[in-house]
Design a protein around this motif. Structure first.
Motif, PDB file in Angstrom:
ATOM      1  N   LEU A  49     -95.427  65.991 -24.509  1.00  0.00           N
ATOM      2  CA  LEU A  49     -94.905  64.625 -24.441  1.00  0.00           C
ATOM      3  C   LEU A  49     -93.380  64.623 -24.560  1.00  0.00           C
ATOM      4  CD1 LEU A  49     -97.526  62.634 -26.511  1.00  0.00           C
ATOM      5  CD2 LEU A  49     -97.242  62.688 -24.039  1.00  0.00           C
ATOM      6  N   LEU A  96     -91.850  65.912 -21.415  1.00  0.00           N
ATOM      7  CA  LEU A  96     -91.871  64.871 -20.391  1.00  0.00           C
ATOM      8  C   LEU A  96     -90.723  63.894 -20.613  1.00  0.00           C
ATOM      9  CD1 LEU A  96     -95.677  64.109 -20.076  1.00  0.00           C
ATOM     10  CD2 LEU A  96     -94.160  64.848 -18.236  1.00  0.00           C
ATOM     11  N   ILE A 101     -87.724  63.105 -18.105  1.00  0.00           N
ATOM     12  CA  ILE A 101     -87.391  61.763 -17.605  1.00  0.00           C
ATOM     13  C   ILE A 101     -85.929  61.455 -17.909  1.00  0.00           C
ATOM     14  CG2 ILE A 101     -87.840  59.298 -17.925  1.00  0.00           C
ATOM     15  CD1 ILE A 101     -90.762  60.145 -18.563  1.00  0.00           C
ATOM     16  N   SER A 112     -92.232  58.418 -14.830  1.00  0.00           N
ATOM     17  CA  SER A 112     -92.636  57.740 -16.066  1.00  0.00           C
ATOM     18  C   SER A 112     -94.132  57.487 -16.061  1.00  0.00           C
ATOM     19  CB  SER A 112     -91.906  56.401 -16.210  1.00  0.00           C
ATOM     20  OG  SER A 112     -90.536  56.639 -16.327  1.00  0.00           O
ATOM     21  N   SER A 118     -95.974  60.558 -16.610  1.00  0.00           N
ATOM     22  CA  SER A 118     -95.845  60.968 -18.015  1.00  0.00           C
ATOM     23  C   SER A 118     -96.766  60.141 -18.901  1.00  0.00           C
ATOM     24  CB  SER A 118     -94.404  60.784 -18.492  1.00  0.00           C
ATOM     25  OG  SER A 118     -93.560  61.592 -17.715  1.00  0.00           O
TER      26      SER A 118
END
Lengths: 126, 608
Positions: free
Chosen positions: B19, B22, B26, B189, B192
């Motif tokens: 997470l 990610l 981003i 996004s 993710s």
């Protein structure tokens, strides 16, 4: 004078009963076993027999039945005497038709009263 | 699965790591796009905008130079010349900027031609300035300078326009890249978020599945299913460990449970062995009279082969008398237990029944333990004794009769006179002979009652009548001795379940005793009342009382309270009274204080 036959195997009992009844004025004979009792009964024809249940040779009930079978003696009233106070014996005596039942130890007054009342009853009926 | 055999901690960490990665991606992507945008803007600002500004300034300088030329034409030669020179410097300054800022290939040519034309322009001005003649100057300006001036201006405008176009295209490019960045950021996004959700689900599933299994297992185990085992499929080492430990715990619990059960079994076997080896029949009943335990002796006694658990007493042991006796004894009827009960199984045996109630903490009846004590031998001895007493008593009667009658004949002087001394002696002898007679009578009564040969003829008996009749027999004797004989108020409708003759005998005995020990002026009170379903009758006197040490014994045979000299009666009366009352399922006792008096009380069952 009434004649009374006393049947008991105890000579002391015979003696005191005899004295007691004689002193009141009865004429008394005695027998000390069943056979002698039957002989005496037919011989002297007493007005009353005092009969012990426990006796040598024939016991009191057997003597009573023999007396009732003999026409000469069948009407003689019988008072049983016994140390046996069992209800069974008293009931049997009553069933046989005995006039009364005296349980040892017998008091003088009780003896005389019973004897007197039985004799009186006999006289009234006779 | 790549996480197979990894620890839960690692899994959670990996989850978060992904997470975070990610998020970083981003952020990086966004930064990159921002940077692109910023570069595009910088391009516009730094390159094209500078060129445009330079172009504008160059045009301005050029026009001022043109104004300077016009000033010279108007006669202001010095001022016009200065203006021209000043703006020439200005022009070069901006030109240099534009030259430095060549960003488009087309600019190069334009700059070059501007430079050439401007050189031509300045050379023409020098020529113009050297001419002193106004018309020549006018001619030169109009014919040569002005066209160059326009030419330069045109070139500069061209430069401006090139840059302006470039700016527009840069802005379009920036817009396009901003749009692209927006779309790509949105896609990343969303991907993710989707991945985050999937990872969260995966991890929570990884944690919850084994926990749910454990939950189910704990429920099973708490229901004492110790055979339950959790499969060791836990995918992470912590869960695996937990499962292993849990299974181990269950195993231990199972062992412990088995150990406890074995211990209980041992205890149970021990108790059963003890109960089975008790030499008396023993029966345990629950509160609904179902048999829950029978020992070997009971089975033998009642011929029971089956297990017989939980059957009603009467279903298994068809003996109603015994059942009633057990109930009576358990209900606290003291006398019931002491009277033996006959149980026939082949030969007849006698048993004494004793019961023991086991109650709960709240006092409710839980179990009744019944023990039957075989007293056949005792009973035999007792019967033998009774028979012996009976026989002996009979044998006493005949000699007693002749003794009694002989003495009476002499005392009544039927056979001759006797003197006073002789009379006294003979009277004493007769009195004792009478006492011997009484003794023999009582002994016979007692042995009869004890051996059960006397039946109690139970009937509805009016208590008031019974008491009044019995007391009536003693009225004369009481009056003669100046003793007050009272009967307390007895209700008319008081009925006892009793043999009236036997109870009258008991009452007579109690009254006789009271009178025997009473003195002039004393009183004797008779009372009867009902409490519950029992009828209590009592005889109270204010005589000398009974010493405490005798109070328990007076109901035994041949026991009399008081001085030797005063012995009257056989000493069996109370023993017989006790036998009679107990044969009625009652009880008799005395309350007495020496010097104050005594109260004899007994109770009977009410007639229903």
């Amino acid at each position: 004078m009434n004649k009374i036959l006393i049947v008991d195997d105890e000579k002391n009992i015979l003696l005191v009963l005899k004295k007691a009844l004689q002193s009141t004025g009865y004429q008394v004979s005695t027998a000390s076993d069943g056979v002698e009792a039957l002989d005496k009964a037919s011989e002297i024809s007493p007005d009353l027999i005092l009969l012990d249940i426990v006796l040598p040779k024939l016991n009191g009930f057997m003597v009573y039945e023999a007396l009732k079978e003999e026409p000469k003696t069948e009407d003689i009233p019988v008072i049983f005497i016994s140390a046996k106070s069992e209800e069974e014996d008293i009931r049997k005596a009553e069933e046989l038709g005995a006039k009364d039942y005296l349980v040892k130890p017998i008091k003088q007054k009780e003896l005389l009263d019973t004897v007197q009342s039985v004799l009186k009853e006999g006289e009234n009926n006779g | 699965m790549i996480f197979e055999d990894k620890s839960l901690k690692l899994k959670i960490f990996f989850g978060y790591f992904i997470l975070i990665a990610l998020l970083v991606a981003i952020t990086g992507w966004s930064l990159y796009n921002f940077n692109n945008l910023s570069n595009s803007i910088t391009d516009i600002m730094e390159n094209n905008y500078k060129s445009i500004k330079s172009s504008d300034n160059m045009v301005e300088s050029l026009e001022r130079q043109d104004s300077g030329i016009l000033m010279i034409l108007n006669g202001q030669i010095e001022k016009g010349h200065n203006t021209f020179r000043n703006n020439e410097r200005e022009f070069y300054k901006w030109f240099a900027r534009a030259e430095d800022n060549i960003t488009i290939e087309a600019e190069k040519g334009i700059i070059k031609s501007i430079n050439e034309q401007y050189l031509k322009f300045t050379k023409l001005f020098d020529k113009f300035y050297q001419k002193n003649d106004l018309s020549q100057r006018n001619q030169l300006y109009n014919k040569k300078i002005l066209p160059v001036f326009y030419e330069i201006k045109e070139k500069i405008r061209e430069l401006r326009s090139v840059n302006q176009n470039k700016m527009v295209s840069a802005q379009e490019k920036a817009n396009a890249s901003a749009d692209q960045a927006t779309i790509s950021t949105l896609i990343i996004s969303m991907v993710s978020i989707l991945m985050a959700i999937l990872i969260s689900l995966y991890i929570s599933n990884q944690i919850m599945t084994p926990i749910n299994k454990l939950k189910a297992a704990i429920k099973e185990v708490s229901n004492k299913n110790f055979k339950y085992k959790i499969e060791e499929t836990g995918s992470s080492s912590e869960i695996k460990q937990l499962t292993t430990q849990f299974n181990r715990m269950i195993e231990k619990l199972q062992k412990y449970n088995r150990m406890n059960i074995n211990k209980l079994k041992d205890e149970k076997n021990k108790s059963e062995a003890i109960v089975n080896n008790i030499n008396n029949p023993l029966i345990v009943l629950d509160n609904e009279n179902r048999i829950i335990l029978l020992n070997q002796r009971s089975r033998e006694l009642f011929d029971i082969e089956e297990e017989g658990g939980n059957k009603h007493f009467l279903e298994l042991i068809n003996n109603e008398n015994l059942f009633n006796k057990i109930k009576e004894t358990a209900n606290g009827d003291e006398s019931s237990g002491t009277n033996p009960i006959e149980i026939k199984n082949g030969k007849s045996r006698y048993y004494k029944v004793s019961t023991n109630s086991i109650t709960t903490e709240q006092g409710d009846l839980k179990y009744t333990v019944v023990v039957l004590e075989n007293i056949t031998e005792l009973k035999k001895v007792d019967d033998l004794k009774s028979e012996f007493v009976s026989t002996v008593s009979h044998e006493f009667r005949t000699p007693l009769t002749s003794m009694n009658m002989g003495l009476e004949l002499i005392l009544n002087e039927n056979v001759g006179e006797i003197n006073q001394d002789q009379k006294e002696l003979l009277e004493a002898t007769l009195e004792d002979t009478n006492r011997l007679n009484e003794l023999v009578d009582d002994l016979l009564d007692l042995s009869k009652i004890e051996s059960g040969r006397v039946e109690m003829n139970m009937d509805k008996t009016n208590v008031k009548n019974l008491v009044e009749k019995t007391a009536g027999l003693f009225e004369q004797q009481a009056q003669e001795n100046e003793i007050e004989l009272q009967i307390n108020d007895i209700p008319d409708d008081l009925y006892a379940n009793a043999d009236p003759n036997k109870i009258s005998w008991v009452l007579s005995n109690l009254l006789g005793n009271a009178l025997r020990y009473a003195q002039n002026g004393d009183y004797i009170k008779i009372a009867a009342n009902k409490k519950g379903n029992r009828i209590y009758m009592s005889v109270e006197d204010n005589g000398k009382g009974i010493p405490e040490e005798y109070q328990d014994k007076i109901f035994e045979k041949f026991v009399r309270a008081g001085d030797e000299e005063e012995k009257k009666g056989s000493g069996l009366g109370l023993a017989i009274a006790k036998e009679i009352v107990e044969a009625h399922n009652g009880s008799i006792w005395v309350d007495s204080e020496e010097g104050e008096g005594s109260t004899f009380t007994f109770y009977l069952k009410e007639y229903k």
